[in-house]
Structure formats: C-alpha cells, structure tokens
Scaffold this motif. Structure first.
Motif, PDB file in Angstrom:
ATOM      1  N   ALA A  83       0.850  -1.194   0.000  1.00 50.83           N
ATOM      2  CA  ALA A  83       0.000   0.000   0.000  1.00 50.83           C
ATOM      3  C   ALA A  83       0.884   1.243   0.000  1.00 50.83           C
ATOM      4  CB  ALA A  83      -0.906  -0.008   1.226  1.00 50.83           C
ATOM      5  N   PRO A  84       0.487   2.281  -0.710  1.00 48.02           N
ATOM      6  CA  PRO A  84       1.265   3.529  -0.688  1.00 48.02           C
ATOM      7  C   PRO A  84       1.412   4.065   0.729  1.00 48.02           C
ATOM      8  CG  PRO A  84      -0.373   3.583  -2.443  1.00 48.02           C
ATOM      9  CD  PRO A  84      -0.681   2.370  -1.611  1.00 48.02           C
ATOM     10  N   ALA A  85       2.515   4.770   0.972  1.00 48.51           N
ATOM     11  CA  ALA A  85       2.824   5.274   2.311  1.00 48.51           C
ATOM     12  C   ALA A  85       2.164   6.624   2.532  1.00 48.51           C
ATOM     13  CB  ALA A  85       4.335   5.394   2.487  1.00 48.51           C
ATOM     14  N   GLY A  86       0.933   6.615   2.992  1.00 48.40           N
ATOM     15  CA  GLY A  86       0.222   7.842   3.308  1.00 48.40           C
ATOM     16  C   GLY A  86      -0.281   8.563   2.066  1.00 48.40           C
ATOM     17  N   ALA A  87      -0.871   9.735   2.299  1.00 50.52           N
ATOM     18  CA  ALA A  87      -1.448  10.514   1.197  1.00 50.52           C
ATOM     19  C   ALA A  87      -0.384  10.908   0.182  1.00 50.52           C
ATOM     20  CB  ALA A  87      -2.139  11.755   1.758  1.00 50.52           C
ATOM     21  N   GLU A  88       0.796  11.259   0.678  1.00 52.15           N
ATOM     22  CA  GLU A  88       1.900  11.625  -0.218  1.00 52.15           C
ATOM     23  C   GLU A  88       2.317  10.431  -1.063  1.00 52.15           C
ATOM     24  OE1 GLU A  88       4.736  14.669  -1.461  1.00 52.15           O
ATOM     25  OE2 GLU A  88       2.790  14.620  -0.474  1.00 52.15           O
ATOM     26  N   GLY A  89       2.276   9.252  -0.466  1.00 53.15           N
ATOM     27  CA  GLY A  89       2.618   8.040  -1.189  1.00 53.15           C
ATOM     28  C   GLY A  89       1.646   7.736  -2.305  1.00 53.15           C
ATOM     29  N   VAL A  90       0.374   7.967  -2.049  1.00 53.45           N
ATOM     30  CA  VAL A  90      -0.638   7.753  -3.088  1.00 53.45           C
ATOM     31  C   VAL A  90      -0.377   8.691  -4.267  1.00 53.45           C
ATOM     32  CG1 VAL A  90      -3.093   7.948  -3.644  1.00 53.45           C
ATOM     33  CG2 VAL A  90      -2.372   6.952  -1.452  1.00 53.45           C
ATOM     34  N   LYS A  91      -0.084   9.945  -3.954  1.00 57.25           N
ATOM     35  CA  LYS A  91       0.135  10.950  -4.985  1.00 57.25           C
ATOM     36  C   LYS A  91       1.389  10.676  -5.795  1.00 57.25           C
ATOM     37  CE  LYS A  91       1.012  15.930  -5.440  1.00 57.25           C
ATOM     38  NZ  LYS A  91       1.194  17.204  -4.692  1.00 57.25           N
ATOM     39  N   ARG A  92       2.473  10.299  -5.113  1.00 61.24           N
ATOM     40  CA  ARG A  92       3.780  10.175  -5.787  1.00 61.24           C
ATOM     41  C   ARG A  92       4.226   8.733  -6.003  1.00 61.24           C
ATOM     42  NH1 ARG A  92       6.111  15.281  -5.836  1.00 61.24           N
ATOM     43  NH2 ARG A  92       5.370  16.750  -4.267  1.00 61.24           N
ATOM     44  N   ARG A  93       3.391   7.774  -5.648  1.00 59.42           N
ATOM     45  CA  ARG A  93       3.724   6.345  -5.771  1.00 59.42           C
ATOM     46  C   ARG A  93       4.967   6.017  -4.958  1.00 59.42           C
ATOM     47  NH1 ARG A  93      -0.206   3.861  -6.109  1.00 59.42           N
ATOM     48  NH2 ARG A  93       0.771   2.052  -7.059  1.00 59.42           N
ATOM     49  N   LEU A  94       4.898   6.329  -3.657  1.00 59.54           N
ATOM     50  CA  LEU A  94       5.958   6.040  -2.702  1.00 59.54           C
ATOM     51  C   LEU A  94       5.472   4.995  -1.713  1.00 59.54           C
ATOM     52  CD1 LEU A  94       7.135   9.690  -1.879  1.00 59.54           C
ATOM     53  CD2 LEU A  94       7.983   8.162  -3.673  1.00 59.54           C
ATOM     54  N   PHE A  95       6.357   4.074  -1.344  1.00 57.90           N
ATOM     55  CA  PHE A  95       5.992   2.975  -0.461  1.00 57.90           C
ATOM     56  C   PHE A  95       7.049   2.812   0.624  1.00 57.90           C
ATOM     57  CE2 PHE A  95       4.388   2.389  -4.676  1.00 57.90           C
ATOM     58  CZ  PHE A  95       3.088   1.922  -4.522  1.00 57.90           C
TER      59      PHE A  95
END
Length: 280
Positions: A83-95
C-alpha cells in the motif's frame, strides 16, 4: 548427486560446499558439519570469500536451484501488493516496507556497495552488500568484476551501476557507493548521498525499470546519521519525480526499527506502511 531438480536442499548444499572447498586446496579435506544451520553458515562464508571467477562445471545449476528454493522458504514479497505510504505516497507512488530487501520482488533493488563494487568478502558479515551477493549467487560478483575491469578504476561515490539480479526475486540490482562519515556531517556528504539516489533513479528509468527499492544508503557501516539520510532520500526522490514527471514506483526499504520510525514519520505513513519480518 541426483539430478538437480530431484535433489533435496541438504544434498544441494553439501554439493556446493564440497565444490567450493575443492577450489581452495588448503580446505579441500575440511570436514563438513552435520548440522544444517552450521552448513548454511559455512556455505555463505565460502561464497563470501570466493574471488570473481567462472564457476566449476555443474555448480551454477545446483546453486541456482538451491538459492531459489531458499528464497521461496523465506517468502517473496511482491511490491505490487504494497500500500502507498500515506497521502503523499498515493500521490507520488511512494511505499515503505520493513524487512529483508532480498525478499522483495521489484524491478530493481539498490545495493549499498563499496568502491570496489565486488561485494563484501568478510564471511557472513551483516552488511546489505554481503547478504545481496550471498542470495544472488556467485554470478553477481563476476558481473560486477567485469564492470569494474571495463571501468578501470574504483567506483566514484554518488554514482550507480546496474547488473542482473540473478537468483533474487528482483530483475536487477543497482549498486551505488554512498559517502563514508568519519566526523561531523559536511555539505559535500549531503550532496554525494543525494547523488546516490538521483543516479539510481536516472539509471533505472533509462533501463526501463518501473519499480525500485532503496535500502538506507550509507547508514550502516558508513555511519551516515539515520534521520538526515532519510530526509535526503525522500527529498531527492520527490524532487526527481516532480522534475521528470516519472511514474517510477519507489519503495523505501528499512530493516532497523530506528529507520522504520523515521521514515514512517517523514512520509506520514502511519498504519499504511508495510512492516515485514526482520529476522533474516
């Protein structure tokens, strides 16, 4: 020994140990321990100390079967299921994932190497360079040796090289040399560490890689302060993705609890981060 696909892990391990001992005349008469864990320890030590050279006949087939089975037993983690790491992860595809990076199935994982780029020769050392070379197999050191012979000089800090991953679940390994910290942190150290992340991203995108897992470069044997290193890692990745509009997925792989806490806080990951098994 039986056919490779019919042999047990114990039979494969014995064959590999015996083959490696034969390469070193001073050890060729060494007795092999009966305990399975002691055998694993000895096999890893022999692989760690082996110089880059072609493997003896039959060795690679047995080694590859053995290492792939060991990886399956440890459990493969598919980065596509994180799962992406938080809202920023969802936006930038960060895990964010905590665990053994050699279990990750991503297009590429990053190895924190030394300037020789040949892996760690200290038997069973705990550094990531050692474990990646151990789990990839002896082909990785040989591939790195070819790169270094072609280059003709030590690998500069902040740059990156790419090799196949051989027996790892990933497709490629990107090797980068981070700065070594021996005193107060300098601006040059920060620049060089950022260079490691950017060089890996640039090489990954150039190589068609869509997902990359970064270890915590330089924070182990090279003594870079953990929190400062994490801030540089995240900042550099975000800047690169914003500047290039790259869709590459980035997994920040941590092993230690201190790094887990730091990255989770910086990414605002909370319960969305993935915490795996860090026992080996």
């Amino acid at each position: 020994m039986k056919k490779v696909d019919e042999a047990t892990q114990e039979e494969r391990r014995y064959f590999l140990i015996r083959s490696l001992l034969r390469e070193r005349p001073q050890f060729c008469k060494m007795s092999i321990p009966e305990d399975g864990e002691e055998q694993k320890h000895l096999l890893r030590a022999l692989m760690n100390q082996r110089r880059p050279s072609p493997a003896p006949p039959g060795f690679l087939d047995v080694q590859d079967a053995y290492l792939k089975e060991e990886t399956l037993r440890r459990g493969i983690v598919d980065c596509r299921e994180l799962a992406p790491a938080g809202a920023e992860g969802v936006k930038r595809r960060l895990f964010l994932w905590q665990g053994d990076i050699t279990r990750l199935k991503a297009d590429a994982i990053v190895n924190a190497a030394n300037e020789a780029l040949l892996g760690c020769f200290i038997p069973c050392h705990s550094c990531i360079d050692n474990i990646i070379h151990t789990c990839a197999g002896v082909q990785l050191r040989l591939a790195c040796d070819r790169l270094m012979r072609d280059q003709g000089r030590p690998e500069p800090t902040g740059r990156a090289k790419i090799t196949p991953a051989f027996n790892l679940p990933s497709r490629y390994v990107l090797h980068t040399v981070g700065p070594v910290i021996t005193g107060p942190l300098r601006e040059e150290d920060c620049r060089l560490l950022a260079g490691c992340y950017r060089s890996c991203l640039e090489l990954a995108v150039k190589s068609g890689i869509r997902s990359i897992a970064f270890c915590c470069i330089s924070t182990g044997e090279f003594h870079y302060p953990n929190e400062e290193a994490a801030k540089i890692a995240i900042k550099t990745v975000k800047e690169y993705k914003a500047q290039t509009n790259s869709g590459i997925e980035v997994i920040f792989n941590v092993f230690k609890e201190i790094d887990w806490d730091i990255y989770r806080e910086l990414l605002g990951a909370n319960e969305q981060a993935e915490k795996g098994d860090t026992n080996g």
